[in-house]
Structures are given as structure tokens and as C-alpha cells.
Design a protein around this motif. Structure first.
Motif, mmCIF file in Angstrom:
data_model
loop_
_atom_site.group_PDB
_atom_site.id
_atom_site.type_symbol
_atom_site.label_atom_id
_atom_site.label_comp_id
_atom_site.label_asym_id
_atom_site.label_seq_id
_atom_site.Cartn_x
_atom_site.Cartn_y
_atom_site.Cartn_z
ATOM 1 N N UNK A 130 0.847 -1.182 0.000
ATOM 2 C CA UNK A 130 0.000 0.000 0.000
ATOM 3 C C UNK A 130 0.889 1.240 0.000
ATOM 4 N N UNK A 131 0.487 2.250 -0.750
ATOM 5 C CA UNK A 131 1.270 3.481 -0.836
ATOM 6 C C UNK A 131 2.338 3.458 -1.909
ATOM 7 N N UNK A 153 3.333 8.832 0.098
ATOM 8 C CA UNK A 153 2.751 8.516 1.408
ATOM 9 C C UNK A 153 3.245 7.193 1.980
ATOM 10 N N UNK A 154 4.238 6.588 1.346
ATOM 11 C CA UNK A 154 4.743 5.302 1.821
ATOM 12 C C UNK A 154 5.684 5.494 3.006
ATOM 13 N N UNK A 155 5.738 4.484 3.862
ATOM 14 C CA UNK A 155 6.642 4.520 5.015
ATOM 15 C C UNK A 155 8.051 4.040 4.667
ATOM 16 N N UNK A 156 8.236 3.556 3.447
ATOM 17 C CA UNK A 156 9.545 3.044 3.037
ATOM 18 C C UNK A 156 10.376 4.142 2.369
ATOM 19 N N UNK A 157 11.678 3.906 2.357
ATOM 20 C CA UNK A 157 12.603 4.801 1.658
ATOM 21 C C UNK A 157 12.238 4.812 0.173
ATOM 22 N N UNK A 220 15.142 -6.882 -6.332
ATOM 23 C CA UNK A 220 15.005 -5.859 -5.292
ATOM 24 C C UNK A 220 16.270 -5.015 -5.252
ATOM 25 N N UNK A 221 16.108 -3.696 -5.244
ATOM 26 C CA UNK A 221 17.227 -2.772 -5.097
ATOM 27 C C UNK A 221 16.956 -1.872 -3.899
ATOM 28 N N UNK A 222 17.924 -1.835 -2.967
ATOM 29 C CA UNK A 222 17.774 -1.044 -1.745
ATOM 30 C C UNK A 222 18.934 -0.060 -1.626
ATOM 31 N N UNK A 223 18.696 1.135 -1.104
ATOM 32 C CA UNK A 223 19.780 2.127 -0.996
ATOM 33 C C UNK A 223 20.826 1.760 0.049
ATOM 34 N N UNK A 224 20.463 0.920 1.015
ATOM 35 C CA UNK A 224 21.422 0.522 2.053
ATOM 36 C C UNK A 224 20.951 -0.776 2.707
ATOM 37 N N UNK A 225 21.787 -1.302 3.563
ATOM 38 C CA UNK A 225 21.500 -2.601 4.180
ATOM 39 C C UNK A 225 20.344 -2.520 5.169
ATOM 40 N N UNK A 230 14.866 -4.308 6.267
ATOM 41 C CA UNK A 230 13.523 -3.877 6.650
ATOM 42 C C UNK A 230 12.478 -4.353 5.645
ATOM 43 N N UNK A 231 12.860 -4.401 4.364
ATOM 44 C CA UNK A 231 11.887 -4.693 3.313
ATOM 45 C C UNK A 231 11.980 -6.125 2.781
ATOM 46 N N UNK A 232 12.999 -6.874 3.130
ATOM 47 C CA UNK A 232 13.229 -8.182 2.510
ATOM 48 C C UNK A 232 12.047 -9.139 2.693
ATOM 49 N N UNK A 233 11.444 -9.183 3.881
ATOM 50 C CA UNK A 233 10.323 -10.104 4.112
ATOM 51 C C UNK A 233 9.111 -9.728 3.267
#
Length: 246
Positions: A130-131, A153-157, A220-225, A230-233
Motif C-alpha cells: 500500500x502506498x 505517502x509510503x513509510x519506506x525509503x 530488489x534494489x535497496x539504498x542501504x543494508x 527492513x523490506x526483505x520479508x
């Protein structure tokens, strides 16, 4: 002369009949009066007998029984064991947790992926958080790729992204690029280890579809570990929800 005598006899007979009727009526009236007096007398006697009965004893018995019942009820309430928190067993106080969902050896989080993306060229379908928002692209009227990123409005980076690529050149697949594999719903999944380049962390899942005309790569691409963990699951929950026309 004979006629006179006959009329006289009739008159006498008529008078006798009248007297007899009067006598019968008098006798009947006297009987009625007697019966009425007897009935009234009996009623008076019965009323006097009823008024003379003492009901106080039966009333006292009923009151005594009611009091005894109240005492027994109070004793029964007091004899019930009082249930307290200390009296509960550990099993009683344990709250049942939601059943864990394991996919690719990871406990996945499906709580936030409530939006669904769908398209009809390859019947691709996937849930996403969502978001988040997405952009898709078609080549020759066939889906070629979709990218999902967090919205405002997302809580993720907002530097996170999930990219789905369509691979129609299935013969170029190299299983050596992936660390592990497993089968789920008759589809083979190949998973790479997380790769870190500077601060950025990526992880790739390759989906082999068998005889279907295309395979799929989800990255999946993430800016940092920190954001990656936090998002892997949630990422693997998205992978698990993915399907196509195979």
C-alpha cells in the motif's frame, strides 16, 4: 231443570280445580322458601368456618422456606472458586499468534501487500505494498517490464524499487548465477545472495516457468543494508504472490 243441574256441577268442578292449583302453587312456594333458607344457612356456615381458619402458620412456613433457599444460594455462590490471573495456567494466558508463512527460507510479511497489479498480455499478476506506485512497459504489445517504487505517502525509503523483467530468451538462463533454488506451485525459483555494491544492496529471484513462452526476473534494489533488511520479508511476499499465464 236438567240443564241447570249440569251447569251447576260444572261450576263446582271449576272452583275445585282453581283451589287445587292454588294449593299446588302454595306448596311449591313453600318448598322454594325452605330450599333458599337451607342454602343461605349452609353458605353462612361455610363462610364462618373459612374465616375461622388460621393461615398464619402456612405463611410462616413459606417465609421460612424462602429464607432457607436464600441462605443456600449464598453458600453456593461463596463455594465457587474465584478465578484469578494467578490461577490461570501458562497455556491459558498465552495468546495464539498468527501462523508464520515461510517462503524461500524466510518468514515473509504479507500484511502490507494489499494492492494488486494485473495485465492481460502474459496474465501477469502480483501484490504490492500500500502506498506504492508502478510503471509498466510493453514491447510489440507484450509486457516487457514493471517497476514498483514507494509513493509519497509510503513509510519506506523512496529509493527502494522492485523490478520485474520478462525474459523471452529462456535458453540464456544460467543457474550458476544463483545460490539456491526450490519448487513452489510447480514453478522453479532460483535465488541469488544479497549483493552489496558500495551502500546499495540488491537481490534477484529468477522464475523458470517450464514450457511457458517467457521466464521472469524479480529484482530488489535497496539504498542501504538497513532498508534492505527492513523490506526483505515484504519483497519475498511479493515474489510468492507473483503469477503469470503458465
Amino acid at each position: 231443570m236438567r240443564n241447570i243441574i249440569y251447569e251447576l256441577m260444572n261450576h263446582i268442578d271449576f272452583q275445585l280445580k282453581i283451589k287445587n292449583q292454588k294449593f299446588d302453587w302454595f306448596v311449591s312456594l313453600r318448598k322454594s322458601v325452605y330450599y333458599s333458607l337451607i342454602v343461605h344457612l349452609v353458605c353462612v356456615i361455610i363462610i364462618q368456618l373459612l374465616l375461622g381458619i388460621d393461615f398464619s402458620e402456612s405463611a410462616r412456613i413459606r417465609i421460612k422456606k424462602i429464607k432457607q433457599f436464600a441462605v443456600e444460594l449464598k453458600e453456593l455462590e461463596e463455594s465457587k472458586p474465584q478465578v484469578t490471573i494467578e490461577g490461570l495456567s501458562k497455556r491459558d494466558t498465552t495468546t495464539n499468534k498468527l501462523e508464520k508463512v515461510i517462503f524461500a527460507g524466510i518468514e515473509i510479511d504479507t500484511t502490507s501487500i494489499i494492492n494488486r497489479y494485473e495485465e492481460n498480455t502474459l496474465n501477469v499478476s502480483i501484490l504490492f505494498p500500500v502506498g506504492w506506485i508502478y510503471f509498466d512497459n510493453q514491447v510489440k504489445n507484450i509486457i516487457d517490464g514493471i517497476i514498483f517504487i514507494p509513493g509519497e505517502n509510503s513509510n519506506y525509503d523512496r529509493r527502494l524499487s522492485v523490478l520485474i523483467q520478462v525474459n523471452t530468451q529462456k535458453n540464456l538462463f544460467n543457474s550458476g548465477l544463483y545460490d539456491s533454488s526450490f519448487t513452489f506451485n510447480r514453478v522453479e525459483y532460483y535465488i541469488s545472495k544479497p549483493q552489496k555494491i558500495f551502500e546499495q544492496v540488491t537481490q534477484t529471484v529468477y522464475i523458470r516457468t517450464g514450457s511457458f513462452k517467457a521466464d521472469f526476473i524479480i529484482k530488489l534494489t535497496s539504498p542501504n543494508e538497513i532498508e534492505f533488511k527492513k523490506f526483505q520479508s515484504t519483497f519475498f511476499a511479493m515474489v510468492r504472490s507473483f503469477s503469470a499465464g503458465y
